[in-house]
Every structure is written in C-alpha cells, then in structure tokens.
Design an enzyme around this catalytic site. Structure first.
Site, PDB file in Angstrom:
ATOM      1  N   HIS A  24       1.025  -1.635   0.211  1.00 45.71           N
ATOM      2  CA  HIS A  24      -0.283   0.354   0.097  1.00 45.71           C
ATOM      3  C   HIS A  24       0.718   1.768   0.442  1.00 45.71           C
ATOM      4  O   HIS A  24       1.660   1.370   1.047  1.00 45.71           O
ATOM      5  CB  HIS A  24      -0.743  -0.309   0.617  1.00 45.71           C
ATOM      6  CG  HIS A  24      -2.456   0.889   1.264  1.00 45.71           C
ATOM      7  ND1 HIS A  24      -3.536   1.005   0.527  1.00 45.71           N
ATOM      8  CD2 HIS A  24      -2.709   2.194   1.521  1.00 45.71           C
ATOM      9  CE1 HIS A  24      -4.452   1.223   0.679  1.00 45.71           C
ATOM     10  NE2 HIS A  24      -3.260   2.221   1.314  1.00 45.71           N
ATOM     11  N   LYS A 169     -10.047   5.043  -3.925  1.00 45.25           N
ATOM     12  CA  LYS A 169      -9.500   6.252  -2.917  1.00 45.25           C
ATOM     13  C   LYS A 169      -8.429   5.837  -4.736  1.00 45.25           C
ATOM     14  O   LYS A 169      -7.885   4.884  -4.305  1.00 45.25           O
ATOM     15  CB  LYS A 169      -9.542   6.347  -2.162  1.00 45.25           C
ATOM     16  CG  LYS A 169      -8.206   7.261  -1.326  1.00 45.25           C
ATOM     17  CD  LYS A 169      -9.196   7.475  -0.252  1.00 45.25           C
ATOM     18  CE  LYS A 169      -7.467   8.084   0.684  1.00 45.25           C
ATOM     19  NZ  LYS A 169      -8.083   8.519   2.190  1.00 45.25           N
ATOM     20  N   LYS A 171      -3.880   6.716  -4.410  1.00 48.31           N
ATOM     21  CA  LYS A 171      -3.135   7.591  -3.654  1.00 48.31           C
ATOM     22  C   LYS A 171      -1.948   8.737  -4.832  1.00 48.31           C
ATOM     23  O   LYS A 171      -1.749   7.822  -6.115  1.00 48.31           O
ATOM     24  CB  LYS A 171      -2.196   6.620  -2.997  1.00 48.31           C
ATOM     25  CG  LYS A 171      -3.012   6.106  -1.567  1.00 48.31           C
ATOM     26  CD  LYS A 171      -3.265   7.279  -0.602  1.00 48.31           C
ATOM     27  CE  LYS A 171      -3.917   6.767   0.417  1.00 48.31           C
ATOM     28  NZ  LYS A 171      -4.175   7.678   1.548  1.00 48.31           N
ATOM     29  N   ASP A 200      -5.925  10.904  -3.270  1.00 46.88           N
ATOM     30  CA  ASP A 200      -5.452  11.208  -1.884  1.00 46.88           C
ATOM     31  C   ASP A 200      -4.154  11.728  -1.940  1.00 46.88           C
ATOM     32  O   ASP A 200      -3.438  11.037  -1.909  1.00 46.88           O
ATOM     33  CB  ASP A 200      -5.732  10.724  -0.919  1.00 46.88           C
ATOM     34  CG  ASP A 200      -5.000  10.965   1.312  1.00 46.88           C
ATOM     35  OD1 ASP A 200      -4.404  12.051   0.958  1.00 46.88           O
ATOM     36  OD2 ASP A 200      -5.173  10.332   1.599  1.00 46.88           O
ATOM     37  N   GLU A 226      -7.355  15.354  -1.572  1.00 47.45           N
ATOM     38  CA  GLU A 226      -7.594  15.124  -0.073  1.00 47.45           C
ATOM     39  C   GLU A 226      -6.206  15.300  -0.069  1.00 47.45           C
ATOM     40  O   GLU A 226      -5.062  14.962  -1.397  1.00 47.45           O
ATOM     41  CB  GLU A 226      -7.852  13.189  -0.117  1.00 47.45           C
ATOM     42  CG  GLU A 226      -7.521  13.176   1.615  1.00 47.45           C
ATOM     43  CD  GLU A 226      -7.859  12.206   2.058  1.00 47.45           C
ATOM     44  OE1 GLU A 226      -8.306  10.977   1.580  1.00 47.45           O
ATOM     45  OE2 GLU A 226      -7.269  11.260   2.968  1.00 47.45           O
ATOM     46  N   ASP A 251      -7.379  16.638   5.861  1.00 47.57           N
ATOM     47  CA  ASP A 251      -6.931  15.271   6.594  1.00 47.57           C
ATOM     48  C   ASP A 251      -5.487  15.532   7.877  1.00 47.57           C
ATOM     49  O   ASP A 251      -6.138  16.213   9.141  1.00 47.57           O
ATOM     50  CB  ASP A 251      -6.946  14.284   6.125  1.00 47.57           C
ATOM     51  CG  ASP A 251      -6.446  12.568   6.075  1.00 47.57           C
ATOM     52  OD1 ASP A 251      -7.094  12.491   7.519  1.00 47.57           O
ATOM     53  OD2 ASP A 251      -5.862  11.972   6.195  1.00 47.57           O
ATOM     54  N   LYS A 275     -11.138  11.033  12.020  1.00 52.37           N
ATOM     55  CA  LYS A 275     -10.522  10.434  12.199  1.00 52.37           C
ATOM     56  C   LYS A 275     -10.061   9.999  13.991  1.00 52.37           C
ATOM     57  O   LYS A 275      -9.460  10.983  14.563  1.00 52.37           O
ATOM     58  CB  LYS A 275      -8.874   9.908  11.417  1.00 52.37           C
ATOM     59  CG  LYS A 275      -9.160   9.573  10.346  1.00 52.37           C
ATOM     60  CD  LYS A 275      -7.669   9.186   9.286  1.00 52.37           C
ATOM     61  CE  LYS A 275      -7.534   9.678   8.042  1.00 52.37           C
ATOM     62  NZ  LYS A 275      -6.882   9.638   6.979  1.00 52.37           N
ATOM     63  N   GLU A 329     -14.625   5.296   4.827  1.00 56.53           N
ATOM     64  CA  GLU A 329     -13.282   4.004   3.833  1.00 56.53           C
ATOM     65  C   GLU A 329     -12.915   3.141   4.689  1.00 56.53           C
ATOM     66  O   GLU A 329     -11.907   2.748   4.932  1.00 56.53           O
ATOM     67  CB  GLU A 329     -12.313   5.483   3.372  1.00 56.53           C
ATOM     68  CG  GLU A 329     -11.098   5.753   4.828  1.00 56.53           C
ATOM     69  CD  GLU A 329     -10.189   6.761   3.700  1.00 56.53           C
ATOM     70  OE1 GLU A 329      -9.818   6.780   2.874  1.00 56.53           O
ATOM     71  OE2 GLU A 329      -9.144   6.816   4.973  1.00 56.53           O
TER      72      GLU A 329
END
Ligand code: MUC
Ligand code: MG
Length: 376
Positions: A24, A169, A171, A200, A226, A251, A275, A329
C-alpha cells in the site's frame, strides 16, 4: 452490584503486526504490514474491552509510532485511570489529556477500550453513550494504492463485481504528477460511468503543481481532492480551494479541534476527514463532526487502515452522526490477510453495517491476536 461495577482494574497493551494483502503506497511511505497497539481494559465487572491505535509506516503518517504509543499508555496514561469508573468518560478523557499532550492515537485507543468494556458491562452498544444510532449502515470506499494502473484496474473491477466497493480512492504523489495523471486517466477510463473517485495526495504537491493539475482533475471528474499540500500551508491550500471546481478535503492538516477551526476559518477545504487517530477519542471525534458541520463542511469517515477493532470504534461514532455525507473508507479489515475480529463487522452490498451488540459489538479473535503479537 459487582456485575455492573465499571471500575478500571487494569489497562494492558501489546503491539501487533498484521500482514496486508498487497503493498500500500502513499506519497511519503509504503507498507506491507500494519502495526497496531491493542489495548485491553479490564473492569471490576469482569468485562474486557478492546481499543486499537493504528499507525502507518512507523511515526510517518503522524508522529506517533506503536513503540511510543505503547510506552506512553503503560507509563503515563494507564496509571491515572486505574480505579476510576470507566463510565466517567469525560473525566477520564480529561485525566488522559492532563497526563500526556497530543498522543491522540494513544488516548483514542484507551478510550475505545473503556467504551467497549463499559458497554459490555451494562449490555449497551458504545453508540448509546454517544447519543445512539441514527444510521445502521454506511457506504464504504476502497483505496487503490499499489501504484500500478493495470493492477489497480483489476482490483477495482473485482470489488465492483463482488458488490463490495463502488467508490475508490487513488493515492497520488509517489510518482511524478505527470505520471500520476496518466495512471489516473487510465484507471478512470476503465471504470463504469459515474464511478466516484477520490484522490489523496498526502501532502505531496506544491501549490503550483496543484494549480497546474486542477483543471485535468476536474475534466476527469474526480469527486474530491484530499490533503494536496503540507498541513502548514494553510493559505496556499485556501487559494487552491478557492479556484478548484472539486472540493478539497482536510486530512492531516487538522488533528485537534483547534486545528480544525483554523482550517475552517482559513477556508482551506470544504470536507473534513474524521479519524480517531487525529481527534484522540470517541467523544472528541463526535465534537469534531459538530464543529466541521457548524462551519458548513461536509463529513467523510476516514481511516488509517485499522483492523476490525479500530473500524468498530469509528462505527460507534459514525453511527450517531446526524450527517455523514461521504460515507466512510473503513476497508482496513479487508486489506489485512487476517483481521483481528471474527464477528461483528458485516460488509454488505457496498456498505458496512453498524455493529449493534454490546460495547463495540465485535468479537476479537484471540488466536489471531496472539499469533500477531510482537515478541518482546
Ligand atoms: C490517509 O491519509 O487517508 C487512509 C486510507 C488510505 O489508503 O491511506 C490512509 C491514510
Ligand atoms: Mg488522507
């Protein structure tokens, strides 16, 4: 009576390492496993509650690492809570804030364990302590983040076909912006019409880069951008937000509610990612939602690739919010080879169902937890 006694007898911690199903990648780090601090709160009633502090790539996504979180809970947070009633949520949050500054992930993990344990003691869902549920499910997005467009297309198609996820989403920021645009265009052209895409950047761009690529992102139909810039660049982010046809989501720029107010007054974004790792607790997360909403911001249920334990703690709050325009998410449990929970979190038809059992409403898989625990 003793069975309903919520006094805190013990707060125990462990570090766990969970392997992910694939690499990731974010602009500033990449992971092949997720590390958490798992907190167990033991009450006089006999109930055991769970909480989780998630990190991403060591002290990289935020300044807290699992090693620091565990040490600070054991040394500074647990001692001020032992003997206190778990039900005194506000007083316990105040005690934690007095014992440590920031350390939001550590405080949130402990608070989550206390909600879980108190709920199990009184046979109430954690959401009951936060105003009660107003929704029983929320849409759940999936993050594509291998960096390889063809792999990402294949992954997205599989999620769509299985009716698991239909919003994605992507990245950005680890390739050059030009390469990222080629990748994004390729992925979006392979998706069914109307597929919602969030990008993001994780602080990876400059204002100039953002200005240059905003028109292309708008032309592609991206739904949300984001955290394009560094959290310190509030004025620059506000200039981008003012000229962008796509909403900007805040964020990393807003952890505390004071930071959220600074962002909102600077008009640096019109959507806020909620979050626990940022807010530092369930009550404070609910307050963040109220503050963002009062400033007219829309709400997005963010994650930090939590396991089912951390995801359930977020659901306890998300289920009580009057509005949650962008869904959530919390795909974390699905990107782990083996989740830490064995029951409670149900994914169904592009949604997560909000757990409704006592406490966080989940069953922790003790065997998986033991096997994933880092040896000292
Ligand atoms: C982030 O910055 O949003 C959450 C989902 C994901 O893919 O990365 C994280 C952190
Ligand atoms: Mg983000």
């Amino acid at each position: 009576d003793a069975q309903r006694d919520t006094r805190i007898d013990a707060i125990e911690t462990r570090i766990v390492d969970c392997i992910t199903t694939r690499r990731h990648k974010l602009s500033n780090t990449e992971i092949t496993h997720q590390s958490y601090v798992i907190v167990e709160a033991k009450l006089a009633s006999g109930a055991v509650g769970y909480g989780e502090a998630s990190t991403l790539g060591g002290p990289r996504w935020s300044e807290e690492s699992v090693e620091a979180i565990r040490a600070n809970i054991d040394t500074y947070i647990a001692p001020v809570l032992i003997g206190q009633p778990a039900l005194a949520f506000e007083a316990n949050a105040m005690r934690m804030k007095k014992a440590v500054s920031r350390n939001s992930s550590a405080r949130a993990a402990v608070e989550s364990a206390l909600y879980d344990a108190a709920g199990k003691t009184l046979d109430l869902p954690a959401a009951a302590f936060l105003g009660g549920q107003v929704r029983d499910r929320t849409e759940v997005l999936w993050a594509l983040a291998s960096g390889d467009a063809e792999q990402e297309i294949e992954e997205a198609r599989a999620k769509l076909a299985a009716r698991e996820h239909r919003r994605f989403k992507i990245k950005l920021g680890f390739h050059s912006p030009a390469e990222d645009m080629v990748r994004l265009r390729r992925i979006m052209s392979a998706m069914p019409d109307g597929t919602e895409m969030v990008v993001d950047v994780n602080q990876g761009w400059s204002e100039a880069t953002a200005i240059r690529y905003l028109p292309e992102l708008a032309e592609l139909g991206v739904a949300l951008i984001e955290q394009p810039l560094h959290p310190g660049q509030l004025a620059a982010t506000a200039r981008i937000a003012a000229r962008s046809a796509i909403p900007i989501m805040t964020d990393e720029a807003a952890f505390t509610n004071q930071e959220l107010v600074q962002n909102a007054t600077a008009a640096s974004g019109s959507v806020y990612s909620l979050k626990l790792v940022k807010s530092g607790g369930l009550q404070e997360l609910k307050r963040a939602a109220g503050i963002a909403g009062a400033f007219g911001m829309e709400l997005y249920g963010g994650c930090l690739l939590e396991s089912g334990i951390g995801a359930a703690a977020h659901m306890a709050v998300f289920s009580t919010l009057p509005t949650l325009e962008w869904g959530c998410e919390h795909f974390g449990p699905r990107i782990l080879k083996t989740d830490l929970t064995s029951a409670g979190l149900v994914y169904e038809d592009f949604h997560i169902l909000m757990p409704s059992g006592p406490g966080l409403g989940i069953a922790v898989d003790r065997d998986v937890l033991r096997d994933a625990t880092r040896k000292a």
